[in-house]
Design a protein around this motif. Structure first.
Motif, PDB file in Angstrom:
ATOM      1  N   VAL A 143       0.863  -1.192   0.000  1.00 38.86           N
ATOM      2  CA  VAL A 143       0.000   0.000   0.000  1.00 38.86           C
ATOM      3  C   VAL A 143       0.897   1.239   0.000  1.00 38.86           C
ATOM      4  CG1 VAL A 143      -1.725   1.319   1.296  1.00 38.86           C
ATOM      5  CG2 VAL A 143      -1.855  -1.190   1.225  1.00 38.86           C
ATOM      6  N   SER A 144       0.782   2.030  -1.059  1.00 36.98           N
ATOM      7  CA  SER A 144       1.649   3.217  -1.144  1.00 36.98           C
ATOM      8  C   SER A 144       0.831   4.508  -1.133  1.00 36.98           C
ATOM      9  CB  SER A 144       2.506   3.165  -2.403  1.00 36.98           C
ATOM     10  OG  SER A 144       1.669   3.170  -3.548  1.00 36.98           O
ATOM     11  N   GLU A 145      -0.493   4.369  -1.219  1.00 33.44           N
ATOM     12  CA  GLU A 145      -1.303   5.592  -1.224  1.00 33.44           C
ATOM     13  C   GLU A 145      -2.498   5.430  -0.287  1.00 33.44           C
ATOM     14  OE1 GLU A 145      -1.783   8.190  -4.679  1.00 33.44           O
ATOM     15  OE2 GLU A 145      -3.889   7.576  -4.652  1.00 33.44           O
ATOM     16  N   VAL A 146      -2.731   6.451   0.538  1.00 35.32           N
ATOM     17  CA  VAL A 146      -3.901   6.469   1.414  1.00 35.32           C
ATOM     18  C   VAL A 146      -4.709   7.722   1.068  1.00 35.32           C
ATOM     19  CG1 VAL A 146      -4.728   6.587   3.795  1.00 35.32           C
ATOM     20  CG2 VAL A 146      -2.684   5.234   3.253  1.00 35.32           C
ATOM     21  N   ARG A 197       4.523  12.161   0.500  1.00 30.12           N
ATOM     22  CA  ARG A 197       4.025  13.393  -0.113  1.00 30.12           C
ATOM     23  C   ARG A 197       2.566  13.568   0.295  1.00 30.12           C
ATOM     24  NH1 ARG A 197       2.372  14.764  -5.572  1.00 30.12           N
ATOM     25  NH2 ARG A 197       2.842  16.988  -5.796  1.00 30.12           N
ATOM     26  N   VAL A 198       2.194  14.750   0.747  1.00 32.33           N
ATOM     27  CA  VAL A 198       0.797  15.002   1.145  1.00 32.33           C
ATOM     28  C   VAL A 198       0.211  16.006   0.167  1.00 32.33           C
ATOM     29  CG1 VAL A 198      -0.734  15.681   3.033  1.00 32.33           C
ATOM     30  CG2 VAL A 198       1.485  14.668   3.560  1.00 32.33           C
ATOM     31  N   VAL A 199      -0.915  15.654  -0.464  1.00 30.35           N
ATOM     32  CA  VAL A 199      -1.555  16.551  -1.429  1.00 30.35           C
ATOM     33  C   VAL A 199      -3.047  16.641  -1.121  1.00 30.35           C
ATOM     34  CG1 VAL A 199       0.083  15.925  -3.262  1.00 30.35           C
ATOM     35  CG2 VAL A 199      -2.117  14.772  -3.152  1.00 30.35           C
ATOM     36  N   VAL A 200      -3.652  17.723  -1.593  1.00 28.09           N
ATOM     37  CA  VAL A 200      -5.098  17.868  -1.509  1.00 28.09           C
ATOM     38  C   VAL A 200      -5.644  17.609  -2.905  1.00 28.09           C
ATOM     39  CG1 VAL A 200      -7.003  19.441  -1.022  1.00 28.09           C
ATOM     40  CG2 VAL A 200      -4.894  19.563   0.329  1.00 28.09           C
ATOM     41  N   ASP A 201      -6.597  16.679  -3.007  1.00 28.85           N
ATOM     42  CA  ASP A 201      -7.243  16.416  -4.301  1.00 28.85           C
ATOM     43  C   ASP A 201      -8.324  17.480  -4.468  1.00 28.85           C
ATOM     44  OD1 ASP A 201      -8.410  15.257  -6.574  1.00 28.85           O
ATOM     45  OD2 ASP A 201      -9.766  14.060  -5.330  1.00 28.85           O
ATOM     46  N   LEU A 222      -0.129  10.646   0.638  1.00 36.81           N
ATOM     47  CA  LEU A 222      -1.383  10.812   1.366  1.00 36.81           C
ATOM     48  C   LEU A 222      -2.206  11.843   0.603  1.00 36.81           C
ATOM     49  CD1 LEU A 222      -3.295  10.569   3.838  1.00 36.81           C
ATOM     50  CD2 LEU A 222      -1.923  12.340   4.937  1.00 36.81           C
ATOM     51  N   VAL A 223      -3.429  11.451   0.204  1.00 33.76           N
ATOM     52  CA  VAL A 223      -4.314  12.366  -0.514  1.00 33.76           C
ATOM     53  C   VAL A 223      -5.463  12.748   0.413  1.00 33.76           C
ATOM     54  CG1 VAL A 223      -5.795  12.686  -2.529  1.00 33.76           C
ATOM     55  CG2 VAL A 223      -3.773  11.205  -2.698  1.00 33.76           C
ATOM     56  N   LEU A 224      -5.662  14.054   0.600  1.00 31.63           N
ATOM     57  CA  LEU A 224      -6.793  14.531   1.397  1.00 31.63           C
ATOM     58  C   LEU A 224      -7.870  14.994   0.423  1.00 31.63           C
ATOM     59  CD1 LEU A 224      -4.686  16.609   3.924  1.00 31.63           C
ATOM     60  CD2 LEU A 224      -5.720  14.374   4.341  1.00 31.63           C
ATOM     61  N   ARG A 225      -9.050  14.406   0.551  1.00 31.84           N
ATOM     62  CA  ARG A 225     -10.133  14.736  -0.384  1.00 31.84           C
ATOM     63  C   ARG A 225     -11.318  15.257   0.434  1.00 31.84           C
ATOM     64  NH1 ARG A 225     -12.283  13.462  -5.452  1.00 31.84           N
ATOM     65  NH2 ARG A 225     -14.492  12.963  -5.299  1.00 31.84           N
ATOM     66  N   PHE A 226     -11.920  16.342  -0.020  1.00 31.31           N
ATOM     67  CA  PHE A 226     -13.016  16.972   0.736  1.00 31.31           C
ATOM     68  C   PHE A 226     -14.304  16.962  -0.083  1.00 31.31           C
ATOM     69  CE2 PHE A 226      -9.047  18.646   2.376  1.00 31.31           C
ATOM     70  CZ  PHE A 226      -9.218  18.464   3.741  1.00 31.31           C
ATOM     71  N   HIS A 227     -15.415  17.335   0.566  1.00 33.29           N
ATOM     72  CA  HIS A 227     -16.735  17.400  -0.081  1.00 33.29           C
ATOM     73  C   HIS A 227     -17.046  16.082  -0.786  1.00 33.29           C
ATOM     74  CE1 HIS A 227     -16.840  21.672   0.723  1.00 33.29           C
ATOM     75  NE2 HIS A 227     -15.692  21.854   0.065  1.00 33.29           N
ATOM     76  N   SER A 228     -16.744  14.980  -0.171  1.00 32.12           N
ATOM     77  CA  SER A 228     -16.908  13.690  -0.835  1.00 32.12           C
ATOM     78  C   SER A 228     -17.274  12.628   0.200  1.00 32.12           C
ATOM     79  CB  SER A 228     -15.580  13.323  -1.517  1.00 32.12           C
ATOM     80  OG  SER A 228     -15.706  12.127  -2.233  1.00 32.12           O
ATOM     81  N   ALA A 229     -18.261  11.797  -0.141  1.00 32.77           N
ATOM     82  CA  ALA A 229     -18.675  10.739   0.800  1.00 32.77           C
ATOM     83  C   ALA A 229     -18.810   9.430   0.029  1.00 32.77           C
ATOM     84  CB  ALA A 229     -20.009  11.100   1.446  1.00 32.77           C
TER      85      ALA A 229
END
Ligand code: NAP
Length: 511
Positions: A288-291, A319-323, A364-371
């Motif tokens: 697992v390389s991406e969360v 690497r931490v990014v915002v999608d 690490l990808v942080l994703r918002f407004h999403s369920a």
């Protein structure tokens, strides 16, 4: 040169009482107490005596000149707090715990659970009463959420157990482990042998998403993931399969970040932390390389706290990014200081191509407004179908779906239970004279370890009031009879409800 409070602060407040110049804030009773993730030393007022560092049970207080690496930011975090919140000019009124005059015969009080709420309760009962205390836990080792729920890479936080262990070793305390209330012994059994019972049973039910595919293999509650990392007996070593490339974590609270950190950490840094051997072996072999951490609301409403957020951004090699698009970038750019969104200001905001495999390196990808709307796959999770503000829905290929959407109390057989809030109904911790509740079972599953200190003091005050008012019934039988009963029930395998196991009880508490 002053001291500063750092990452492992659990807001226990022992430092506040120890400080001779009242320079640690917010203190109990001050605005902000309970809502900041750490306490802060005012560098302008600190006299460098070190009393706070000596008092801290989790070694969170350090001289500023000893802060290095990820801890270095805490000198500024402490200083900046007082720019926003000037220190109050007077110290809060001291709180003197009530105490019970020694009665002719000592009270006998049972505490069910050994997590943080139980730890503070036992300590408070020892200080304020002459009671003999029976501690009961269904696990074979004490510690509750500290032992099985705190991430193993937070060893300093786990150190608070050492201070509770001092109470558990007290001559007036007798501990029974491996005894489950509701399965091995009943509330009635305990009540017949004690003047009072305090339930510190936590919130053991993981909330469910109620989406199709949620029960596919590869879908797991975050608390079970942490239990697996901490060798919780009920989670089998083979429970987690880390042979995929991507994990989706739903919810963006502190537990979600604990999970993301453990999945993306260099396993070498986890060795020696107390992590279960099976988990370390699996994480060493993990592909697992991406969360992807998914929040249903926007960045301003993220549930993580600054210290846990800082910990993920400081992980070497991750690497931490915002999608997101320009709108999300704007929400972050215009966020006020102190907003969870403002913490994201230095991160790249970029749309992620979910059709592509995660690239090389850990991300690490942080994703918002999403369920999440559904999980799909033949035989196990392969895709998490999520809502998307722009395109309606999206498919995120993933082999793990980790539900980190909070916990919910579970009923204790024989006690009232509010299924909506997941708590045992109470007033100031009193369920009825002789029966009390503390911690997450009393107030719901929010708040870190230190919040249980005042919570326990309130419950113990209620118990003392009832004892002083003569409302507690003297038990018919004594400590030896209770020990014999518990031994008989747990050693011979006699069960009150042979077919009811933890999972079934937990199911009842699910929403
Ligand atoms: P939490 O802080 O309550 O976060 C739950 C997350 O799940 C939130 O993002 C919430 O979104 C989301 N959520 C809830 N229901 C959902 C649904 N049906 N669909 C999608 N998302 C949903 O819970 P937690 O992370 O389990 O933490 C529990 C408590 O322990 C917290 O007080 C936490 O601070 C504390 N804790 C502290 C530490 C620490 O201090 N180091 C570590 C671990 C835990 P909404 O915000 O939109 O509801």
């Amino acid at each position: 040169m002053a001291y500063a409070i750092t990452q492992s602060c659990c807001t226990d407040t022992a430092c506040v009482s120890a400080c001779p110049v009242n320079c640690i804030h917010p203190a109990p009773g001050e605005p902000g107490f309970g809502s900041t993730d750490i306490l802060h030393v005012d560098p302008g007022a600190c006299i460098d005596c070190g009393a706070c560092a000596d008092a801290c049970p989790v070694d969170a207080v350090l001289p500023v000149d000893q802060l290095s690496g990820p801890q270095a930011v805490y000198a500024e975090r402490n200083r900046q707090y007082f720019e926003r919140e000037p220190a109050p000019s007077s110290a809060p009124a001291p709180r003197f715990p009530r105490s019970l005059p020694a009665p002719a015969a000592a009270l006998r009080i049972a505490v069910v659970g050994t997590g943080p709420a139980a730890g503070y309760t036992v300590r408070s009962l020892l200080r304020c009463t002459d009671a003999e205390i029976t501690v009961i836990d269904r696990n074979p080792v004490p510690g509750g959420l500290i032992r099985f729920g705190v991430a193993p890479d937070h060893p300093a936080t786990k150190r608070i157990s050492d201070s509770f262990a001092v109470s558990y070793r007290h001559p007036r305390v007798r501990m029974h482990l491996g005894a489950d209330v509701g399965r091995d012994i009943s509330h009635q059994d305990i009540a017949e042998h004690h003047h009072a019972v305090v339930y510190a049973t936590g919130a053991d039910g993981a909330r469910t998403l109620d989406i199709p595919g949620e029960d596919l293999p590869g879908s797991i509650a975050a608390t079970d993931f942490l239990g697996w990392c901490n060798a919780l007996p009920r989670i089998p070593p083979a429970a987690i399969d880390l042979s995929g490339e991507r994990a989706v974590v739903v919810g963006n609270g502190n537990v979600a970040l604990d999970v993301a950190r453990l999945l993306l950490a260099d396993p070498g840094t986890l060795a020696g932390t107390g992590i279960a051997e099976h988990a370390l072996t699996a994480l060493r072999a993990s592909t697992v390389s991406e969360v992807v951490v998914i929040g249903r609301r926007g960045p301003a409403d993220a549930a993580y706290s600054p210290k846990e957020f800082l910990a993920v951004t400081q992980m070497p090699g991750v690497r931490v990014v915002v999608d997101g698009d320009a709108k999300v970038a704007d929400e972050i750019a215009t966020a006020g200081d102190g907003s969870p969104a403002a913490l994201l200001r230095d991160l790249p905001v970029e749309p992620v191509d979910w059709a592509a495999s995660p690239g090389t390196g850990r991300r690490l990808v942080l994703r918002f407004h999403s369920a999440p709307l559904a999980a799909r796959g033949s035989g196990r999770i392969e895709v998490v179908h999520v809502s998307d503000r722009h395109t309606g829905t999206r498919d995120i290929p993933a082999s793990l779906l980790i539900r980190s959407i909070g916990s919910h109390g579970v009923p204790v057989p024989g006690l009232p239970f509010d299924g909506d809030s997941g708590v045992i109904p109470n007033a100031g911790g009193r369920v009825s004279p002789g029966t009390y509740v503390v911690g997450w079972a009393k107030r719901g599953a929010t708040g870190g370890i230190g919040t249980n200190r005042d919570c326990a003091a309130e419950t113990v005050d209620s118990l003392i009031d009832d004892a002083a008012a003569g409302l507690l019934t003297a038990p018919d039988r004594g400590a030896r009879a209770f020990s014999r009963l518990i031994r008989r029930r747990t050693r011979t395998g006699t069960r009150l409800h042979p077919r009811r196991d933890h999972r079934q009880i937990a199911e009842q508490g699910r929403r």
